[in-house]
Design a protein around this motif. Structure first.
Motif, PDB file in Angstrom:
ATOM      1  N   LYS A 273       0.815  -1.234   0.000  1.00  0.00           N
ATOM      2  CA  LYS A 273       0.000   0.000   0.000  1.00  0.00           C
ATOM      3  C   LYS A 273       0.840   1.272   0.000  1.00  0.00           C
ATOM      4  N   GLY A 274       2.116   1.168  -0.226  1.00  0.00           N
ATOM      5  CA  GLY A 274       2.948   2.363  -0.270  1.00  0.00           C
ATOM      6  C   GLY A 274       3.888   2.432   0.924  1.00  0.00           C
ATOM      7  N   MET A 275       4.757   3.455   0.922  1.00  0.00           N
ATOM      8  CA  MET A 275       5.762   3.622   1.974  1.00  0.00           C
ATOM      9  C   MET A 275       5.153   4.337   3.172  1.00  0.00           C
TER      10      MET A 275
ATOM     11  N   GLU B 170       9.961   5.714   5.758  1.00  0.00           N
ATOM     12  CA  GLU B 170      10.515   5.409   4.441  1.00  0.00           C
ATOM     13  C   GLU B 170      10.438   6.598   3.502  1.00  0.00           C
ATOM     14  N   LEU B 171       9.326   7.356   3.601  1.00  0.00           N
ATOM     15  CA  LEU B 171       9.223   8.562   2.774  1.00  0.00           C
ATOM     16  C   LEU B 171      10.304   9.571   3.137  1.00  0.00           C
TER      17      LEU B 171
ATOM     18  N   ALA C  71      15.165  12.340   1.640  1.00  0.00           N
ATOM     19  CA  ALA C  71      16.552  12.710   1.977  1.00  0.00           C
ATOM     20  C   ALA C  71      17.514  12.244   0.894  1.00  0.00           C
ATOM     21  N   ALA C  72      17.314  11.009   0.388  1.00  0.00           N
ATOM     22  CA  ALA C  72      18.176  10.514  -0.702  1.00  0.00           C
ATOM     23  C   ALA C  72      18.008  11.353  -1.958  1.00  0.00           C
ATOM     24  N   GLN C  73      16.752  11.765  -2.244  1.00  0.00           N
ATOM     25  CA  GLN C  73      16.526  12.631  -3.409  1.00  0.00           C
ATOM     26  C   GLN C  73      17.265  13.962  -3.261  1.00  0.00           C
TER      27      GLN C  73
END
Length: 380
Positions: free
Chosen positions: A276-278, A282-283, A288-290
Motif C-alpha cells: 500500500k505504499g511507503m 521510508e518517505l 533525503a536521498a533525493q
C-alpha cells in the motif's frame, strides 16, 4: 624525256656545311645585336647598396619568423598542458563511470541476463536417453515420430499380433457356436413371445395408467420441494452477502494494514499485490536521498560550468594574443612596405636625374640618320 639529277655524298656535305654556317651567323647576330650585352659600365655603389638592403630585409624576416616560431612553441606548450589536464579529467570521469557500473549496473542484475548468461549451457538439462524421461516440447529433445525402443517394441508387437490372431480364431469358433445356439433359442423365444404378447399388452395398459398417476403425484411433490429449496438458497445467499460485506469492510485490504505486505523472505521485501505504499519513515529516507542526489547533481553542474568558463577564458586569451600578434605583424609589414615605397621613389627620382644628365650633358651630340644606317648591317 626530262632528266633528274640525283644528289651524291659531296652535295649533302656541302648542304650541311652551309646550314651550319647559317646557324652560326644567326647565333652571332643574336649575341652581337643584344643591346643589354653591348652596354658599357654599371652603377657599382647602387648595386652594393641594394645588396645591403636585401640582406637587412632578409635578416628582419628571419627575426620575425623566429619570434613567430617562439610564440608558436609557447602556445604549443600551453596546449599540451591543457590537453593533459583534459585527458586526466576524462580519465577520472571514465573511472567514476566504470566504478558506478561495477556497483549498480552489473550484468547479473539485468532483466535479460538469462539470455546472455555464459553458464547457460551448464544449467541446461542433458539430452534425453530414452522415451521415458519427462521432457517438454520446448526443450527440442523429443520430436513427433521418434521411437528409441523401436526394435524391442516391434518384437513385442509381433508376439502380440500372433496372440491376437490365435485369439480371433478361437473367438470366431466360439461365436459360430453361440450364433447357432442363439438362433435356436431365438426361435423358441419367438414362440414364447407370441404367446406372451397378449398378456403383456394387457399388463402394459394397466401399468401405464398406474405410472401416469404416480408421475403426477411425483411432479407435485417435486415442485413443492423445489420451491422450498429456492427459499432456503435465497436466505443463505443473503446471509453470505452480508458476511462478505462485513469481511471486506474489516479486511486488511481496505483498512490498509502495512503489516500484511511484509514478505516472509526478508524484512526488506514486500508482497506486491498487498503493498500500500511507503510509511512516513521510508518517505523521509526517500526524500533525503533525493535531496542528496539533487545536491550532488547541482555540484557536478557547477563544476562543469566552472570548467567551461575557464576553457572559454583561456580560449579568449589565446585569441586576443593571436589577434595582437597579427596586428603587430600587419603594422610591421605596412612599415616595411612604406619604407620600400619611399626608397623606390627615391631611386626613380635618381634614375630620372641620371637620364636627364646623360640626355643633356653626355649625349648632347645628336647623330644623323646616316650614322645609324651604318650599324646592324652585318656581323663582320
Amino acid at each position: 624525256m626530262m632528266k633528274l639529277q640525283i644528289s651524291n655524298d659531296q652535295d649533302r656535305k656541302e648542304a650541311q656545311n652551309r646550314e651550319r654556317r647559317r646557324q652560326c651567323e644567326l647565333e652571332r647576330r643574336a649575341r652581337i645585336f643584344n643591346a643589354r650585352n653591348r652596354k658599357i659600365g654599371v652603377d657599382l655603389p647602387f648595386l652594393q647598396r641594394q645588396i645591403v638592403e636585401k640582406r637587412a630585409e632578409r635578416d628582419e624576416a628571419e627575426r620575425t619568423n623566429l619570434a613567430f616560431a617562439k610564440q608558436m612553441i609557447k602556445d604549443s606548450d600551453v596546449a599540451l598542458v591543457l590537453e593533459a589536464r583534459e585527458r586526466e579529467e576524462r580519465r577520472r570521469i571514465c573511472a567514476e563511470i566504470d566504478l558506478f557500473r561495477s556497483k549498480f549496473q552489473r550484468p547479473e542484475d539485468r532483466r535479460e541476463f538469462d539470455l546472455n548468461d555464459p553458464d547457460v549451457l551448464k544449467k541446461q538439462l542433458p539430452p534425453r536417453a530414452s522415451d521415458g524421461e519427462p521432457v517438454g516440447k520446448s526443450s527440442a529433445q523429443k520430436f513427433e515420430g521418434e521411437d528409441l525402443n523401436y526394435e524391442e517394441r516391434r518384437k513385442v508387437m509381433a508376439e502380440q499380433r500372433n496372440a491376437w490372431l490365435e485369439q480371433q480364431v478361437q473367438e470366431r469358433k466360439a461365436a459360430e457356436t453361440e450364433r447357432r445356439q442363439a438362433e435356436a433359442a431365438y426361435m423358441m423365444a419367438i414362440k414364447a413371445r407370441d404367446a406372451r404378447a397378449g398378456e403383456l399388452d394387457k399388463l402394459e395398459r394397466e401399468c401405464r395408467y398406474r405410472l401416469g398417476q404416480a408421475n403426477l403425484r411425483y411432479n407435485e411433490a417435486l415442485a413443492a420441494e423445489k420451491k422450498q429449496l429456492e427459499q432456503v438458497m435465497k436466505e443463505q445467499e443473503e446471509a453470505d452477502n452480508c458476511a462478505e460485506m462485513y469481511n471486506n469492510l474489516t479486511s486488511d485490504m481496505l483498512t490498509e494494514n502495512p503489516d500484511v505486505s511484509k514478505s516472509a523472505l526478508g524484512s526488506n521485501r514486500a508482497i506486491g499485490y498487498m503493498y500500500k505504499g511507503m510509511n512516513q519513515e521510508e518517505l523521509k529516507k526517500f526524500y533525503a536521498a533525493q535531496k542528496e542526489q539533487m545536491a550532488a547533481s547541482k555540484a557536478k553542474r557547477e563544476a562543469e560550468d566552472r570548467m567551461e568558463a575557464e576553457w572559454q577564458a583561456l580560449a579568449k586569451s589565446i585569441s586576443r594574443t593571436s589577434e595582437r600578434l597579427d596586428i603587430e605583424d600587419k603594422r610591421r609589414r605596412r612599415e616595411i612596405a612604406r619604407q620600400l615605397m619611399e626608397e623606390n621613389q627615391l631611386m626613380a627620382l635618381q634614375q630620372k636625374e641620371k637620364e636627364k644628365y646623360f640626355r643633356e650633358v653626355v649625349y648632347n651630340n645628336t647623330p644623323t640618320d646616316d650614322y645609324y644606317a651604318q650599324f646592324n648591317t652585318t656581323t663582320r
